[in-house]
Write an enzyme that holds these catalytic residues in place. Sequence first.
Site, PDB file in Angstrom:
ATOM      1  N   LYS A  39      16.958  -5.488  -6.697  1.00 50.28           N
ATOM      2  CA  LYS A  39      16.357  -6.382  -5.911  1.00 50.28           C
ATOM      3  C   LYS A  39      15.118  -5.313  -5.127  1.00 50.28           C
ATOM      4  O   LYS A  39      13.944  -5.500  -4.877  1.00 50.28           O
ATOM      5  CB  LYS A  39      17.078  -7.346  -4.734  1.00 50.28           C
ATOM      6  CG  LYS A  39      15.997  -7.874  -3.923  1.00 50.28           C
ATOM      7  CD  LYS A  39      16.882  -9.224  -3.646  1.00 50.28           C
ATOM      8  CE  LYS A  39      18.080  -9.132  -2.524  1.00 50.28           C
ATOM      9  NZ  LYS A  39      17.508  -8.529  -1.188  1.00 50.28           N
ATOM     10  N   SER A  40      16.184  -4.257  -4.608  1.00 44.04           N
ATOM     11  CA  SER A  40      15.090  -3.187  -3.880  1.00 44.04           C
ATOM     12  C   SER A  40      13.899  -2.515  -4.744  1.00 44.04           C
ATOM     13  O   SER A  40      12.970  -2.511  -4.321  1.00 44.04           O
ATOM     14  CB  SER A  40      16.128  -2.179  -3.430  1.00 44.04           C
ATOM     15  OG  SER A  40      16.846  -2.597  -2.255  1.00 44.04           O
TER      16      SER A  40
ATOM     17  N   ASP B 115      25.207  -3.504   1.595  1.00 36.41           N
ATOM     18  CA  ASP B 115      25.389  -5.141   1.066  1.00 36.41           C
ATOM     19  C   ASP B 115      26.485  -5.119   0.528  1.00 36.41           C
ATOM     20  O   ASP B 115      26.563  -6.457   0.114  1.00 36.41           O
ATOM     21  CB  ASP B 115      24.074  -5.078   0.069  1.00 36.41           C
ATOM     22  CG  ASP B 115      22.666  -5.282   0.881  1.00 36.41           C
ATOM     23  OD1 ASP B 115      22.710  -5.258   2.002  1.00 36.41           O
ATOM     24  OD2 ASP B 115      21.631  -4.776   0.254  1.00 36.41           O
TER      25      ASP B 115
END
Length: 453
Positions: A28-29, A330
Amino acid sequence: MTHAGEKTPFQSLKSGPLKGTAAIPGDKSTSHRSLMLGGLAKGKTIVHGLLEGEDVLNTAAAMRAMGAKIEKLKDGIWSAEGVGLGNLKSPSQSMEMGNSGTSTRLLAGLVSGHPITASFHGDASLTKRPMGRIITPLESMGAKFETSEGGRLPMTVHGEANPKSITYKLPVASAQVKSAIMLAGLRGDGVTTVIETKPTRDHTENMLRHFGVKVDVENLADGAQAIHLKGGQDMVAGDKPIYVPSDPSSAAFPAVAALICEGSEVILPRIGMNPRRNGIFLCLKEMGADITFEDERTEAGEPVADIYLRGTKTLQGITVPEERVPSMIDEFPALFVAASFASGVTRCTGLEELRVKESDRLAVMVKGLESCGVKLEMGQDSLTIYGNGQPPRGGALIETALDHRIAMSFLVMGLASEQAVTIDDIAPVATSFPHFVDLMNRLSGSPSIKKAA
Ligand code: S3P
């Protein structure tokens, strides 16, 4: 997209061993950054393996609204034609950020360094999250912010035509804050320096280099680093595509599932192994997990490996070193699930940032774990889990609080707890791992995760 309206409860039931190879979606990053920087740099950037989750699609839409040409070519393959540094335009409407803190904070940085105005809004989760952490440094670079009470969304950013370069020591370990400052600093009048005492993920630094921007990293005392970026450098699309590694944060869920479902044998190929992201795998190994990293290699500047997991042993409790926290920020929800099945005590400290994620992850996880029969003790920034080496009872209905990682954690837990676990809503999973349920059921060989009756 927002998740307002009807909720769709899902349930996970005890599974047999998980077997097979599972392709995990793109990181995602890295996906966010590829579209932001590709949409800014002159020329065309091809991105392979882009995560097509809602958060990244919100970034794509925002970059389009500011003038970039972003197109999906095929599944996972996208092209971004950049406007050129300094040429972003004001979007005509407020930009929908959905659930995505990364989109909001990084794009606010980009807007801050351009002579444009942009407004941002998001879902109920994002609207609660603090923006003060980016507003303070970005205002000192010349941008102006209008926010809702407490520095929250909806928010309007008036960018600065000639942003001032600053030196800023991060008060919280946050890659989003570091990145926001660097993205504004791309147009700074000198050298922008961000000092981080606890190094956080460095995907912005790595990807800026892909676009020909020089970023210098200086090692300071006690593991701190200063990142230096001179404003006004040329930013051009490289002739090589960007290959997004598979997301280690998403991989953590099937990884923990494989370790708690006895007899599992799972392979997760091409997982991003950036040392600023791999803390969860170090922890699982220390817990005695049967886990190996094969074919470790570097692809497009990021280390990747194929992860082999076998559910052969009962995990052991560990003390997570506090300096490891940023590299697995996370992944704590997934770790807490693993610790609930372990034998012995798992102690985690330095968790204050968990309270300002998509939900207050410490409080929401604790409530859910307790309702599944897990013994634990929570502090303001700490959690101790007392495992007895047996599967927890499960059998609870979990409030996911618009948080994809809470939802996936408890669905994983239900695969091996005594009784089924139900989550109140599956929708948040689409922000980062759209095919999570299908992938897990394929590994399980049966519909272990399904819509609750
Ligand atoms: C991210 C940074 C982290 C992480 C988030 C993604 C990024 O947030 O939790 O999911 O892509 O820069 P913080 O910067 O708030 O720690």
